[in-house]
Design a protein around this motif. Structure first.
Motif, mmCIF file in Angstrom:
data_model
loop_
_atom_site.group_PDB
_atom_site.id
_atom_site.type_symbol
_atom_site.label_atom_id
_atom_site.label_comp_id
_atom_site.label_asym_id
_atom_site.label_seq_id
_atom_site.Cartn_x
_atom_site.Cartn_y
_atom_site.Cartn_z
ATOM 1 N N VAL A 7 0.817 -1.216 0.000
ATOM 2 C CA VAL A 7 0.000 0.000 0.000
ATOM 3 C C VAL A 7 0.851 1.267 0.000
ATOM 4 O O VAL A 7 0.430 2.311 -0.492
ATOM 5 N N HIS A 8 2.071 1.201 0.532
ATOM 6 C CA HIS A 8 2.897 2.404 0.657
ATOM 7 C C HIS A 8 3.638 2.756 -0.630
ATOM 8 O O HIS A 8 4.212 3.837 -0.732
ATOM 9 N N GLY A 9 3.659 1.854 -1.612
ATOM 10 C CA GLY A 9 4.314 2.140 -2.868
ATOM 11 C C GLY A 9 5.819 1.920 -2.812
ATOM 12 O O GLY A 9 6.384 1.506 -1.796
ATOM 13 N N TYR A 10 6.476 2.227 -3.930
ATOM 14 C CA TYR A 10 7.910 1.929 -4.082
ATOM 15 C C TYR A 10 8.708 3.171 -4.474
ATOM 16 O O TYR A 10 9.712 3.081 -5.167
ATOM 17 N N SER A 11 8.292 4.324 -3.990
ATOM 18 C CA SER A 11 8.969 5.570 -4.339
ATOM 19 C C SER A 11 10.253 5.747 -3.545
ATOM 20 O O SER A 11 10.506 5.061 -2.545
ATOM 21 N N ALA A 12 11.063 6.726 -3.978
ATOM 22 C CA ALA A 12 12.275 7.066 -3.228
ATOM 23 C C ALA A 12 11.920 7.580 -1.834
ATOM 24 O O ALA A 12 12.629 7.307 -0.856
ATOM 25 N N ALA A 13 10.804 8.316 -1.736
ATOM 26 C CA ALA A 13 10.371 8.817 -0.430
ATOM 27 C C ALA A 13 10.026 7.664 0.511
ATOM 28 O O ALA A 13 10.345 7.702 1.703
ATOM 29 N N GLN A 159 -5.786 4.442 6.502
ATOM 30 C CA GLN A 159 -4.642 3.614 6.141
ATOM 31 C C GLN A 159 -4.911 2.149 6.459
ATOM 32 O O GLN A 159 -4.595 1.253 5.667
ATOM 33 N N VAL A 160 -5.509 1.886 7.614
ATOM 34 C CA VAL A 160 -5.828 0.514 8.015
ATOM 35 C C VAL A 160 -6.767 -0.130 6.995
ATOM 36 O O VAL A 160 -6.573 -1.286 6.581
ATOM 37 N N ARG A 161 -7.777 0.604 6.561
ATOM 38 C CA ARG A 161 -8.774 0.051 5.642
ATOM 39 C C ARG A 161 -8.210 -0.151 4.239
ATOM 40 O O ARG A 161 -8.620 -1.074 3.521
ATOM 41 N N LEU A 162 -7.275 0.703 3.837
ATOM 42 C CA LEU A 162 -6.729 0.614 2.487
ATOM 43 C C LEU A 162 -5.656 -0.455 2.348
ATOM 44 O O LEU A 162 -5.396 -0.941 1.247
ATOM 45 N N ARG A 207 7.095 11.608 13.218
ATOM 46 C CA ARG A 207 6.955 12.374 11.969
ATOM 47 C C ARG A 207 7.337 11.554 10.730
ATOM 48 O O ARG A 207 6.528 11.372 9.816
ATOM 49 N N ASN A 208 8.590 11.075 10.697
ATOM 50 C CA ASN A 208 9.140 10.504 9.462
ATOM 51 C C ASN A 208 8.699 9.077 9.189
ATOM 52 O O ASN A 208 8.845 8.597 8.067
ATOM 53 N N THR A 209 8.215 8.386 10.201
ATOM 54 C CA THR A 209 7.753 7.016 9.998
ATOM 55 C C THR A 209 6.231 6.940 10.013
ATOM 56 O O THR A 209 5.602 6.608 9.003
ATOM 57 N N PHE A 210 5.616 7.249 11.159
ATOM 58 C CA PHE A 210 4.180 6.987 11.274
ATOM 59 C C PHE A 210 3.335 8.009 10.515
ATOM 60 O O PHE A 210 2.496 7.640 9.688
ATOM 61 N N ILE A 211 3.533 9.295 10.792
ATOM 62 C CA ILE A 211 2.704 10.301 10.100
ATOM 63 C C ILE A 211 2.956 10.258 8.598
ATOM 64 O O ILE A 211 2.016 10.362 7.793
ATOM 65 N N ALA A 212 4.210 10.077 8.200
ATOM 66 C CA ALA A 212 4.524 9.999 6.766
ATOM 67 C C ALA A 212 3.808 8.829 6.105
ATOM 68 O O ALA A 212 3.342 8.928 4.964
ATOM 69 N N MET A 213 3.704 7.701 6.819
ATOM 70 C CA MET A 213 2.996 6.536 6.296
ATOM 71 C C MET A 213 1.514 6.853 6.070
ATOM 72 O O MET A 213 0.942 6.519 5.021
ATOM 73 N N VAL A 214 0.896 7.516 7.041
ATOM 74 C CA VAL A 214 -0.520 7.854 6.911
ATOM 75 C C VAL A 214 -0.728 8.888 5.804
ATOM 76 O O VAL A 214 -1.635 8.754 4.967
ATOM 77 N N GLU A 215 0.109 9.905 5.776
ATOM 78 C CA GLU A 215 -0.014 10.954 4.754
ATOM 79 C C GLU A 215 0.026 10.387 3.340
ATOM 80 O O GLU A 215 -0.627 10.917 2.425
ATOM 81 N N ALA A 216 0.780 9.305 3.144
ATOM 82 C CA ALA A 216 0.989 8.770 1.799
ATOM 83 C C ALA A 216 -0.282 8.176 1.181
ATOM 84 O O ALA A 216 -0.333 7.988 -0.037
#
Length: 272
Positions: A7-13, A159-162, A207-216
């Motif tokens: 679900v998070h994709g394969y981007s550089a980010a 995020q959980v549902r997707l 910030r960089n792990t959890f919130i970034a995961m949800v934002e994506a």
């Protein structure tokens, strides 16, 4: 696991997010995992090698073999962890003989699979009798924070549902391992707590792990009608508020188990 199911994709980010996550959580998740010289260790679903780096560093005398289904991820992993051996392979059809590894390591993989028990059973085939498996998974239902926010919890739930698979799998790790045929299963929680007195965790995890995961997942959540632009913006803003002035708590689950049977090859140095 196919690339479409991540679900998070394969981007550089996303690769950077995975690296931040592995580094900031290394002491919590990996400090008590080390394998003896001469042992063969299979990391299943290595992704970009974020965890492989720590496996190799903690067990310099072990032979670490890592597999993943994504060629792009493997290319990044080879650069990140040159001390390991990499193969492109599906977890359900591994190109290794029965019992060819002394230890298995699976981290943040089972949550993305449609049938994690089936995957664990397939992995057990390549583990020698008496060998160990270490599995680490998160559980998004374990996240809580101050100030609390209904909008923030709704954003996390998007995020959980997707997510294909089960974003709440951490709480199920013990029965999953047992049902797949492993014995002596021991699962323990590993909890992250972050507030302004722990800035490295606020930055690296909240910030960089959890919130970034949800934002994506914003675009997918809106497209699926799970939220509105205003509600999403409010939820993400409230999550960032926990990083700026509040507290954030999340629990991972780490399990260690044994493939039943006779035989020894070395000894696991430490496992939590």
């Amino acid at each position: 696991m196919s690339t479409a199911e991540y679900v998070h994709g394969y981007s550089a980010a996303e690769a950077r997010r995975l690296g931040d996550q592995a580094d900031v959580l290394a002491e919590l998740l990996h400090a008590d995992t080390a394998y003896p010289p001469g042992s063969r260790v299979l990391e299943a679903g290595c992704g970009v090698g974020a965890q492989t780096v720590h496996l190799v560093a903690n067990s310099p005398g072990a032979q670490v073999v890592a597999v993943d289904v994504s060629a792009d991820s493997l290319a990044r992993a080879r650069s990140a962890a040159p001390g390991a051996e990499f193969h492109r392979a599906d977890l359900h059809a591994l190109p290794f003989p029965d019992g060819s590894f002394d230890h298995l390591f699976v981290c943040f993989v089972l949550e993305h699979l449609p049938d994690p028990r089936k995957a664990l059973t397939a992995l057990r085939r390549v583990l020698r009798p008496g060998g160990t498996i270490t599995a680490v998974e998160g559980d998004h239902g374990s996240a809580f924070f101050h100030p609390d926010s209904e909008h923030a919890r709704a954003a996390i739930n998007c995020q959980v549902r997707l997510q294909a698979g089960n974003a709440l799998i951490g709480r199920e790790l013990q029965p999953l391992l047992a049902d797949a045929g492993f014995t002596d299963v021991v699962v323990r929680p590993r909890t992250v707590y972050a507030d302004r007195t722990r800035p490295e965790l606020v930055r690296g995890f909240t910030r960089n792990t959890f919130i970034a995961m949800v934002e994506a997942v914003r675009d997918d959540a809106l497209a699926a009608g799970l939220t509105t632009p205003d509600d999403w913006h409010r939820g993400i803003a409230d999550l960032h508020r926990t990083a700026e002035e509040g507290t954030f708590v999340y629990t991972f689950f780490k399990g260690v188990a044994v493939n039943p049977g006779q035989g020894q090859f070395g000894k696991l140095v430490t496992e939590g």
